[in-house]
Design a protein around this motif. Structure first.
Motif, PDB file in Angstrom:
ATOM      1  N   THR A   5       0.837  -1.182   0.000  1.00 63.34           N
ATOM      2  CA  THR A   5       0.000   0.000   0.000  1.00 63.34           C
ATOM      3  C   THR A   5       0.881   1.244   0.000  1.00 63.34           C
ATOM      4  O   THR A   5       1.803   1.383   0.797  1.00 63.34           O
ATOM      5  CB  THR A   5      -0.912   0.018   1.239  1.00 63.34           C
ATOM      6  N   HIS A   6       0.553   2.135  -0.876  1.00 62.55           N
ATOM      7  CA  HIS A   6       1.317   3.386  -1.008  1.00 62.55           C
ATOM      8  C   HIS A   6       0.996   4.286   0.178  1.00 62.55           C
ATOM      9  O   HIS A   6      -0.145   4.377   0.637  1.00 62.55           O
ATOM     10  CB  HIS A   6       0.925   4.058  -2.333  1.00 62.55           C
ATOM     11  N   PRO A   7       1.972   5.011   0.717  1.00 62.10           N
ATOM     12  CA  PRO A   7       1.747   5.869   1.887  1.00 62.10           C
ATOM     13  C   PRO A   7       0.720   6.966   1.634  1.00 62.10           C
ATOM     14  O   PRO A   7       0.005   7.393   2.543  1.00 62.10           O
ATOM     15  CB  PRO A   7       3.111   6.460   2.186  1.00 62.10           C
ATOM     16  N   VAL A   8       0.591   7.432   0.405  1.00 68.67           N
ATOM     17  CA  VAL A   8      -0.382   8.496   0.095  1.00 68.67           C
ATOM     18  C   VAL A   8      -1.800   7.972   0.304  1.00 68.67           C
ATOM     19  O   VAL A   8      -2.676   8.690   0.796  1.00 68.67           O
ATOM     20  CB  VAL A   8      -0.175   9.000  -1.354  1.00 68.67           C
ATOM     21  N   ILE A   9      -2.035   6.729  -0.025  1.00 65.83           N
ATOM     22  CA  ILE A   9      -3.370   6.146   0.163  1.00 65.83           C
ATOM     23  C   ILE A   9      -3.697   6.092   1.648  1.00 65.83           C
ATOM     24  O   ILE A   9      -4.819   6.396   2.058  1.00 65.83           O
ATOM     25  CB  ILE A   9      -3.438   4.744  -0.485  1.00 65.83           C
ATOM     26  N   TRP A  10      -2.697   5.717   2.456  1.00 64.17           N
ATOM     27  CA  TRP A  10      -2.927   5.708   3.912  1.00 64.17           C
ATOM     28  C   TRP A  10      -3.192   7.121   4.427  1.00 64.17           C
ATOM     29  O   TRP A  10      -4.059   7.331   5.280  1.00 64.17           O
ATOM     30  CB  TRP A  10      -1.728   5.098   4.645  1.00 64.17           C
ATOM     31  N   LEU A  11      -2.497   8.066   3.876  1.00 61.41           N
ATOM     32  CA  LEU A  11      -2.685   9.467   4.285  1.00 61.41           C
ATOM     33  C   LEU A  11      -4.089   9.950   3.892  1.00 61.41           C
ATOM     34  O   LEU A  11      -4.771  10.621   4.682  1.00 61.41           O
ATOM     35  CB  LEU A  11      -1.603  10.334   3.636  1.00 61.41           C
ATOM     36  N   ALA A  13      -6.726   8.014   3.423  1.00 63.81           N
ATOM     37  CA  ALA A  13      -7.671   7.286   4.270  1.00 63.81           C
ATOM     38  C   ALA A  13      -7.755   7.932   5.644  1.00 63.81           C
ATOM     39  O   ALA A  13      -8.849   8.097   6.213  1.00 63.81           O
ATOM     40  CB  ALA A  13      -7.254   5.831   4.382  1.00 63.81           C
ATOM     41  N   LEU A  14      -6.601   8.316   6.165  1.00 64.98           N
ATOM     42  CA  LEU A  14      -6.576   8.983   7.463  1.00 64.98           C
ATOM     43  C   LEU A  14      -7.321  10.318   7.385  1.00 64.98           C
ATOM     44  O   LEU A  14      -8.083  10.672   8.293  1.00 64.98           O
ATOM     45  CB  LEU A  14      -5.121   9.189   7.921  1.00 64.98           C
ATOM     46  N   ALA A  15      -7.153  11.059   6.293  1.00 58.56           N
ATOM     47  CA  ALA A  15      -7.835  12.348   6.117  1.00 58.56           C
ATOM     48  C   ALA A  15      -9.349  12.148   6.026  1.00 58.56           C
ATOM     49  O   ALA A  15     -10.129  12.898   6.618  1.00 58.56           O
ATOM     50  CB  ALA A  15      -7.304  13.052   4.872  1.00 58.56           C
ATOM     51  N   VAL A  16      -9.777  11.125   5.290  1.00 57.50           N
ATOM     52  CA  VAL A  16     -11.213  10.855   5.135  1.00 57.50           C
ATOM     53  C   VAL A  16     -11.835  10.524   6.482  1.00 57.50           C
ATOM     54  O   VAL A  16     -12.972  10.904   6.777  1.00 57.50           O
ATOM     55  CB  VAL A  16     -11.438   9.713   4.113  1.00 57.50           C
ATOM     56  N   VAL A  17     -11.099   9.840   7.327  1.00 54.34           N
ATOM     57  CA  VAL A  17     -11.631   9.432   8.615  1.00 54.34           C
ATOM     58  C   VAL A  17     -11.592  10.571   9.624  1.00 54.34           C
ATOM     59  O   VAL A  17     -12.489  10.701  10.460  1.00 54.34           O
ATOM     60  CB  VAL A  17     -10.850   8.197   9.142  1.00 54.34           C
TER      61      VAL A  17
END
Length: 124
Positions: A5-11, A13-17
């Motif tokens: 998983t690319h770190p931008v996707i985690w970032l 996802a964190l922003a959406v939450v």
């Protein structure tokens, strides 16, 4: 964090939450401050007590208005009775005027007949 998983996707996802609850919290606090500005005051009385007092004043004023309306109803009823009496009197007066007018014309015709009989030279 999974390896693929690319770190931008985690970032993202964190922003959406986290961003929507943060915005909602901010707006709620702002609304709460606006409400407090309207509710809190520097008066020595409690808002509820003040509202209760005003409620009692309004109820008292409404009772006074109802009392006055009752008096208006009574007066209106009295005036209605008087109006009915005046209408009846007016009708009676109209009949009397009609009768008197008819009597006047009959008397005039009779007088003209007498004049014509006894003084025909005065009748044109």
């Amino acid at each position: 964090m999974p390896a693929n998983t690319h770190p931008v996707i985690w970032l993202l996802a964190l922003a959406v939450v986290t961003v929507p609850p943060t915005i909602i919290t901010y707006l709620t606090r702002r609304d709460t401050k606006a409400v407090k500005a309207q509710v809190q005051n520097s008066h020595s009385t409690n808002l509820r007590e003040e509202l209760d007092d005003r409620h009692d004043e309004i109820i008292s004023e409404l009772a006074e208005v109802r009392r006055h309306l009752g008096q208006v109803d009574v007066e209106t009823g009295r005036l209605d009775v008087e109006c009915q009496k005046l209408k009846a009197a007016n009708k009676t007066l109209g009949v009397e005027i009609t009768t008197l007018t008819a009597d006047l014309y009959a008397t005039k015709r009779h007088a003209l007949g007498v004049i014509a009989k006894h003084h025909p030279e005065d009748v044109a």
